[in-house]
Write an enzyme that holds these catalytic residues in place. Structure first.
Site, PDB file in Angstrom:
ATOM      1  N   TYR A 183      -2.715  -0.193  10.327  1.00  0.00           N
ATOM      2  CA  TYR A 183      -2.654  -0.704   8.958  1.00  0.00           C
ATOM      3  C   TYR A 183      -1.280  -0.431   8.352  1.00  0.00           C
ATOM      4  CZ  TYR A 183      -3.972  -1.361   4.037  1.00  0.00           C
ATOM      5  OH  TYR A 183      -4.038  -1.780   2.735  1.00  0.00           O
ATOM      6  N   SER A 215       0.844  -1.195   0.000  1.00  0.00           N
ATOM      7  CA  SER A 215       0.000   0.000   0.000  1.00  0.00           C
ATOM      8  C   SER A 215       0.878   1.243   0.000  1.00  0.00           C
ATOM      9  CB  SER A 215      -0.890   0.007   1.243  1.00  0.00           C
ATOM     10  OG  SER A 215      -1.548   1.244   1.404  1.00  0.00           O
TER      11      SER A 215
END
Length: 256
Positions: A145, A132
């Site tokens: 995250y 990501s």
């Protein structure tokens, strides 16, 4: 025919990747967590395996099923399954953090560990991870995250180095904002203070299909890239992280 095992195929990147690679001639084994989603995949003609990457026994069983289905002949593993826990770090419990890492990191480690021997035996393979933009820069409200993706990035770097003398390649795909169901499935710890993408992110948001050219290159090029950065904002973030002083990056990320 080359075989690829893809995790997280109920929607988004996993599903579109499975559909595209199947049309491209790959033997695709698609995994998902829920039986209802598995049935939908079966109806689309996929070989499927149920997999809950949070559960070590489920990972073990899924890996064994894949090895049995392929008779130990697997070319690629696409570790795509994942979700996000959003909220200020002070609001995230240890259990929530452990759950975040179980899905995005520990499951990846265990599944790769179980399938890697088959690749080593044939001295050929590709291990591809969905990372990501927050595996490049950490932003407020996405600490859990981001930490799991930073861990995945470091882990992938080490695995690549450890496999350098083999013909097994390790690649990271680093998407920015994509139009998927990911945001709908985020676990928000502060209902009165939801973490949302800034309005400008909409200008850079792409459909999940944007990942496909990078995935195909990672699978098929004899010398694939180590990192594939998807969307302009991901490329800008990487450049800024490399060039700008930390304190200036802090001000930018705090919108100051």
């Amino acid at each position: 025919m080359r075989t690829i095992f893809i995790t997280g195929c109920s929607s988004g990147i996993g599903l579109i990747s499975a559909i595209t690679l199947k049309k491209r001639g790959y033997r695709v084994i698609a995994s998902c967590r829920k039986k209802a989603d598995q049935q939908k995949l079966i109806e689309q003609g996929f070989e499927t395996v149920l997999l809950d990457v949070d559960d070590p026994e489920s990972v073990k069983q899924a890996a064994q099923e894949v090895l049995t289905l392929t008779q130990g002949k697997i070319y690629a593993l696409f570790n795509n399954a994942g979700f996000g826990v959003y909220g200020r770090l002070a609001t995230i419990s240890r259990a929530q953090l452990e759950s975040q890492f179980a899905t995005n990191f520990f499951g990846v480690h265990q599944l790769t560990q179980l399938l890697l021997p088959a690749m080593l035996e044939q001295n050929e393979g590709r291990i591809i991870q969905t990372s990501s933009i927050v595996g490049i820069i950490a932003t407020p409200g996405r600490g859990a995250y981001s930490a799991s993706k930073y861990a995945l990035e470091a882990w992938s770097d080490v695995l690549r180095l450890e496999l350098a003398k083999t013909n097994i390649k390790v690649c990271l795909i680093e998407p920015g904002p994509l139009k998927t169901y990911f945001s709908n499935n985020v676990n928000q710890t502060e209902k009165q203070n939801l973490v949302k993408n800034p309005p400008i992110a909409k200008r850079f948001t792409l459909p999940p299909e944007a990942v496909l050219p990078n995935l195909i290159h990672a699978l098929e090029h004899p010398s694939p890239k180590i990192r594939y950065r998807v969307t302009k904002i991901t490329k800008i973030a990487n450049l800024a992280k490399r060039l700008l002083p930390d304190r200036l990056m802090d001000k930018i990320l705090q919108n100051k």
